[in-house]
Design an enzyme around this catalytic site. Structure first.
Site, PDB file in Angstrom:
ATOM      1  N   TYR A 104     -14.797   1.338   9.415  1.00  0.00           N
ATOM      2  CA  TYR A 104     -13.357   1.619   9.586  1.00  0.00           C
ATOM      3  C   TYR A 104     -13.048   1.990  11.036  1.00  0.00           C
ATOM      4  O   TYR A 104     -12.169   1.405  11.668  1.00  0.00           O
ATOM      5  CB  TYR A 104     -12.973   2.759   8.639  1.00  0.00           C
TER       6      TYR A 104
ATOM      7  N   LYS B  79     -10.915  -0.322  13.741  1.00  0.00           N
ATOM      8  CA  LYS B  79      -9.651   0.131  14.342  1.00  0.00           C
ATOM      9  C   LYS B  79      -9.761   0.174  15.871  1.00  0.00           C
ATOM     10  O   LYS B  79      -8.801  -0.119  16.578  1.00  0.00           O
ATOM     11  CB  LYS B  79      -9.275   1.510  13.798  1.00  0.00           C
TER      12      LYS B  79
ATOM     13  N   SER C 245      -5.197  -2.803   5.800  1.00  0.00           N
ATOM     14  CA  SER C 245      -6.583  -2.312   5.956  1.00  0.00           C
ATOM     15  C   SER C 245      -6.846  -1.282   4.881  1.00  0.00           C
ATOM     16  O   SER C 245      -5.988  -0.442   4.613  1.00  0.00           O
ATOM     17  CB  SER C 245      -6.781  -1.631   7.319  1.00  0.00           C
TER      18      SER C 245
ATOM     19  N   GLY D 284       0.834  -1.204   0.000  1.00  0.00           N
ATOM     20  CA  GLY D 284       0.000   0.000   0.000  1.00  0.00           C
ATOM     21  C   GLY D 284       0.863   1.247   0.000  1.00  0.00           C
ATOM     22  O   GLY D 284       2.107   1.179  -0.089  1.00  0.00           O
ATOM     23  N   PHE D 285       0.204   2.376   0.132  1.00  0.00           N
ATOM     24  CA  PHE D 285       0.896   3.672   0.141  1.00  0.00           C
ATOM     25  C   PHE D 285       1.924   3.727   1.284  1.00  0.00           C
ATOM     26  O   PHE D 285       3.143   3.799   1.042  1.00  0.00           O
ATOM     27  CB  PHE D 285      -0.173   4.782   0.242  1.00  0.00           C
TER      28      PHE D 285
ATOM     29  N   THR E  42      -2.015  11.293   6.275  1.00  0.00           N
ATOM     30  CA  THR E  42      -0.661  11.304   5.732  1.00  0.00           C
ATOM     31  C   THR E  42      -0.738  11.283   4.211  1.00  0.00           C
ATOM     32  O   THR E  42      -1.651  10.663   3.647  1.00  0.00           O
ATOM     33  CB  THR E  42       0.115  10.079   6.265  1.00  0.00           C
TER      34      THR E  42
ATOM     35  N   TYR F 180      -3.988  -8.772  23.954  1.00  0.00           N
ATOM     36  CA  TYR F 180      -2.844  -9.685  23.728  1.00  0.00           C
ATOM     37  C   TYR F 180      -1.622  -9.226  24.523  1.00  0.00           C
ATOM     38  O   TYR F 180      -0.826 -10.058  24.970  1.00  0.00           O
ATOM     39  CB  TYR F 180      -2.509  -9.788  22.226  1.00  0.00           C
TER      40      TYR F 180
HETATM   41  P1  NAD Z   1      -3.492   1.632   1.479  1.00  0.00           P
HETATM   42  O1  NAD Z   1      -4.879   1.269   1.105  1.00  0.00           O
HETATM   43  O2  NAD Z   1      -2.636   2.263   0.462  1.00  0.00           O
HETATM   44  O3  NAD Z   1      -2.708   0.379   2.062  1.00  0.00           O
HETATM   45  C1  NAD Z   1      -3.334  -0.671   2.749  1.00  0.00           C
HETATM   46  C2  NAD Z   1      -2.755  -1.965   2.238  1.00  0.00           C
HETATM   47  O4  NAD Z   1      -3.335  -3.062   2.942  1.00  0.00           O
HETATM   48  C3  NAD Z   1      -3.058  -2.196   0.741  1.00  0.00           C
HETATM   49  O5  NAD Z   1      -1.875  -2.540   0.056  1.00  0.00           O
HETATM   50  C4  NAD Z   1      -4.067  -3.353   0.744  1.00  0.00           C
HETATM   51  O6  NAD Z   1      -3.996  -4.128  -0.435  1.00  0.00           O
HETATM   52  C5  NAD Z   1      -3.639  -4.101   1.999  1.00  0.00           C
HETATM   53  N1  NAD Z   1      -4.705  -4.916   2.574  1.00  0.00           N
HETATM   54  C6  NAD Z   1      -5.970  -4.546   2.876  1.00  0.00           C
HETATM   55  N2  NAD Z   1      -6.646  -5.585   3.393  1.00  0.00           N
HETATM   56  C7  NAD Z   1      -5.797  -6.645   3.416  1.00  0.00           C
HETATM   57  C8  NAD Z   1      -5.896  -7.986   3.836  1.00  0.00           C
HETATM   58  N3  NAD Z   1      -7.040  -8.492   4.334  1.00  0.00           N
HETATM   59  N4  NAD Z   1      -4.812  -8.789   3.715  1.00  0.00           N
HETATM   60  C9  NAD Z   1      -3.651  -8.326   3.212  1.00  0.00           C
HETATM   61  N5  NAD Z   1      -3.497  -7.049   2.795  1.00  0.00           N
HETATM   62  C10 NAD Z   1      -4.545  -6.219   2.897  1.00  0.00           C
HETATM   63  O7  NAD Z   1      -3.621   2.583   2.766  1.00  0.00           O
HETATM   64  P2  NAD Z   1      -2.497   3.374   3.560  1.00  0.00           P
HETATM   65  O8  NAD Z   1      -2.829   4.799   3.516  1.00  0.00           O
HETATM   66  O9  NAD Z   1      -1.146   2.935   3.147  1.00  0.00           O
HETATM   67  O10 NAD Z   1      -2.786   2.883   5.057  1.00  0.00           O
HETATM   68  C11 NAD Z   1      -2.003   1.885   5.672  1.00  0.00           C
HETATM   69  C12 NAD Z   1      -2.444   1.725   7.109  1.00  0.00           C
HETATM   70  O11 NAD Z   1      -2.282   2.948   7.828  1.00  0.00           O
HETATM   71  C13 NAD Z   1      -3.909   1.312   7.270  1.00  0.00           C
HETATM   72  O12 NAD Z   1      -4.015   0.382   8.312  1.00  0.00           O
HETATM   73  C14 NAD Z   1      -4.584   2.603   7.638  1.00  0.00           C
HETATM   74  O13 NAD Z   1      -5.735   2.373   8.420  1.00  0.00           O
HETATM   75  C15 NAD Z   1      -3.497   3.304   8.432  1.00  0.00           C
HETATM   76  N6  NAD Z   1      -3.690   4.760   8.396  1.00  0.00           N
HETATM   77  C16 NAD Z   1      -3.371   5.468   7.270  1.00  0.00           C
HETATM   78  C17 NAD Z   1      -3.592   6.843   7.255  1.00  0.00           C
HETATM   79  C18 NAD Z   1      -3.235   7.695   6.054  1.00  0.00           C
HETATM   80  O14 NAD Z   1      -3.454   8.908   6.094  1.00  0.00           O
HETATM   81  N7  NAD Z   1      -2.657   7.159   4.999  1.00  0.00           N
HETATM   82  C19 NAD Z   1      -4.141   7.488   8.373  1.00  0.00           C
HETATM   83  C20 NAD Z   1      -4.476   6.710   9.477  1.00  0.00           C
HETATM   84  C21 NAD Z   1      -4.224   5.355   9.492  1.00  0.00           C
END
Ligand code: NAD
Ligand code: UDP
Length: 341
Positions: A145, A149, A75, A10-11, A175, A159
Site C-alpha cells: 500500500y 501510493k 485502491s 467505496g466509503f 477518516t 505527468y
Molecule cells: P474503500 O476500500 O472503501 O474504497 C476504495 C474503492 O476503490 C472501493 O470501492 C473499491 O472497490 C475501489 N477499487 C479498488 N481497486 C479498484 C480498481 N482496480 N478499479 C476500480 N475500482 C477499484 O476505501 P476508502 O477508505 O474509501 O479509500 C478511498 C481512497 O482514499 C483510497 O485511495 C485510499 O488509499 C485513500 N485513503 C483513505 C483513507 C481513509 O482513512 N479512509 C486514508 C488515506 C487514504
C-alpha cells in the site's frame, strides 16, 4: 463540472459522489467493487447526473465525452483489504494511476490523487508536515500500500512536469464515518462493531499508538476544495486531534454504552506509532479546516452502524482480531483501560 470518481462506490468515494451531485455536478463513478459496495451508490442511480461503470481501472480506463476533473480514489485502503489484495493494490497504485493520468491528459482534466498519511510510514517527525519524506519499509507487510501510493505520487508529479497535467495530491489521514464496512478491519469500524455486538474490543499492542481521526464530511469538503483549486500539493487533509487507541476504545465504549471488555493483541509489524497531520498548508492554500470533533463524528458513525444491525452482527467474526489470527490475547480485563492508561 463533469467529474470522474474512481473508487466511487467505496466509503470515501460514495460520499464524494454524493457531495458533487448535491452541488449540481455530473458524476461518473468507476469502480470494480473489490472493496466497495454497490449499495453505497444505489440511491444515486435514479439521478440523471449520475452514471456507474463497473470497471477495473488497472486494466483500462476510457470514457466518452468531456471531463473537467478526475478524483482518483480507487485502491484498497483498509490494512486487512490490502493484505488480502497485495498485487491488486500495487496494480491500482501504479497502472491504475497511470491509466487515470492518461485520461486526464487526453481530456485536459484536473487530476486529484487520493494519497495517504502512509507516505510518512512510522514517522520520525511529529506532527507530519508535507516536507517530511517519510520512514517506510519497502518490503514490510504494509509496503504494498505505502509504496503503491508513493509511486502514485511520483507518477502524478511526472505527468504534471512532463505532460502538463493539472495534478493535485492530497494526503489523507485516517477518516471515518457512515458507510464504512463494519467488517473492514479498520480500528474505528472494528471497535464500534465489537462494542455493539458485546464482543471484546481488540487493541493491537499496548494501545498507546496514536492516530488522528477526521470525520468524512470534513474530508470531502477538503477534496472538493482541492478539485476546485490549481494547487499541486501535496496537501495533508486530516483532523489534528490525536488520540491513543486506548482513548478511542474508551470513547466508543462510552458512546455505545457497551460493557464489552478490552483485549490486547500483538501489534502488527511496522504499525506506525504516531500520526498527526500538520494542516497549515490546507488551511492557508485551501481555506480548509476540519469542524467535526472526533466524539461527534463517532456518535454519527455509531448511529449509522446501529441502522445496519444485520451487517454489524455478520461482521462480528471478521473483526475479532481475525486480521492477526494466532496472536494470543495477552490481557483480557474489564478494567484494562484503568490499568494501562
Ligand atoms: P474503500 O476500500 O472503501 O474504497 C476504495 C474503492 O476503490 C472501493 O470501492 C473499491 O472497490 C475501489 N477499487 C479498488 N481497486 C479498484 C480498481 N482496480 N478499479 C476500480 N475500482 C477499484 O476505501 P476508502 O477508505 O474509501 O479509500 C478511498 C481512497 O482514499 C483510497 O485511495 C485510499 O488509499 C485513500 N485513503 C483513505 C483513507 C481513509 O482513512 N479512509 C486514508 C488515506 C487514504
Ligand atoms: N487497531 C487496533 N485494533 C483493531 C484494528 C486496528 O488496535 O481492531 C490499531 C492498529 O494496529 C493501528 C490503529 O489501530 O495502530 C489504526 O489502524 P487502522 O487499521 O484503522 O489504520 P492505519 O493503521 O492504516 O492507520
Amino acid at each position: 463540472m463533469r467529474v470522474l470518481v474512481t473508487g466511487g462506490a467505496g466509503f470515501l468515494g460514495s460520499h464524494l459522489c454524493e457531495a458533487l451531485l448535491n452541488s449540481g455536478n455530473t458524476v461518473v463513478c468507476v469502480d470494480d467493487l473489490s472493496t466497495g459496495q454497490a449499495r453505497n451508490v444505489e440511491k444515486f442511480q435514479t439521478n440523471p447526473l449520475f452514471t456507474f461503470i463497473n470497471m477495473d481501472v488497472s486494466a483500462e480506463l476510457t470514457l466518452n465525452g468531456p471531463l473537467d476533473a478526475i478524483a482518483h480514489l480507487a485502491s484498497p485502503a483498509s490494512p486487512p483489504d490490502y493484505h488480502r489484495l497485495p498485487l491488486e493494490t500495487l496494480a491500482v497504485g501504479s497502472r491504475g494511476t497511470e491509466n487515470a493520468l492518461r485520461l486526464a491528459r487526453e481530456k485536459g482534466a484536473r487530476f486529484v490523487l487520493a494519497s495517504t498519511s502512509e507516505i510518512y510510514g512510522d514517522p520520525a517527525v511529529h506532527p507530519q508536515t508535507e516536507e517530511y519524506w517519510g520512514n517506510v519499509n519497502s518490503i514490510g507487510p504494509r509496503s504494498v500500500y505505502d509504496e503503491a501510493k508513493r509511486f502514485a505520487e511520483a507518477i502524478s508529479t511526472a505527468y504534471a512536469r512532463s505532460c502538463g497535467v493539472n495534478v493535485g495530491i492530497v494526503r489523507i489521514f485516517n477518516t471515518f464515518g457512515p458507510r464504512m464496512r463494519p467488517g473492514d478491519g479498520r480500528v474505528v469500524s472494528s471497535f464500534i462493531t465489537q462494542a455493539l455486538n458485546g464482543s471484546p474490543l481488540t487493541i493491537y499492542g499496548d494501545g498507546t499508538q496514536t492516530r488522528s481521526f477526521c470525520y468524512v464530511d470534513d474530508l470531502i469538503r477538503g477534496i472538493i476544495a482541492m478539485i476546485l483549486s490549481d494547487e499541486p500539493g501535496p496537501i495533508n487533509l486530516g483532523n489534528p486531534a490525536e488520540h491513543t487507541m486506548l482513548e478511542l476504545a474508551q470513547m466508543v465504549l462510552e458512546i455505545t454504552g457497551s460493557t464489552s471488555v478490552i483485549e490486547f493483541h500483538q501489534l502488527p509489524v511496522d504499525d506506525p506509532t504516531r500520526r498527526q497531520p500538520d494542516i497549515t498548508r490546507a488551511s492557508t492554500l485551501l481555506g480548509w479546516l476540519p469542524q467535526v470533533p472526533t466524539s461527534v463524528g463517532l456518535d454519527l458513525t455509531v448511529s449509522f452502524f446501529k441502522s445496519q444491525p444485520l451487517e454489524v452482527r455478520a461482521a462480528a467474526k471478521t473483526v475479532a482480531g481475525a486480521q492477526f489470527e494466532g496472536a494470543a490475547a495477552r490481557i483480557r480485563s474489564g478494567n484494562a483501560l484503568a490499568k494501562t492508561a
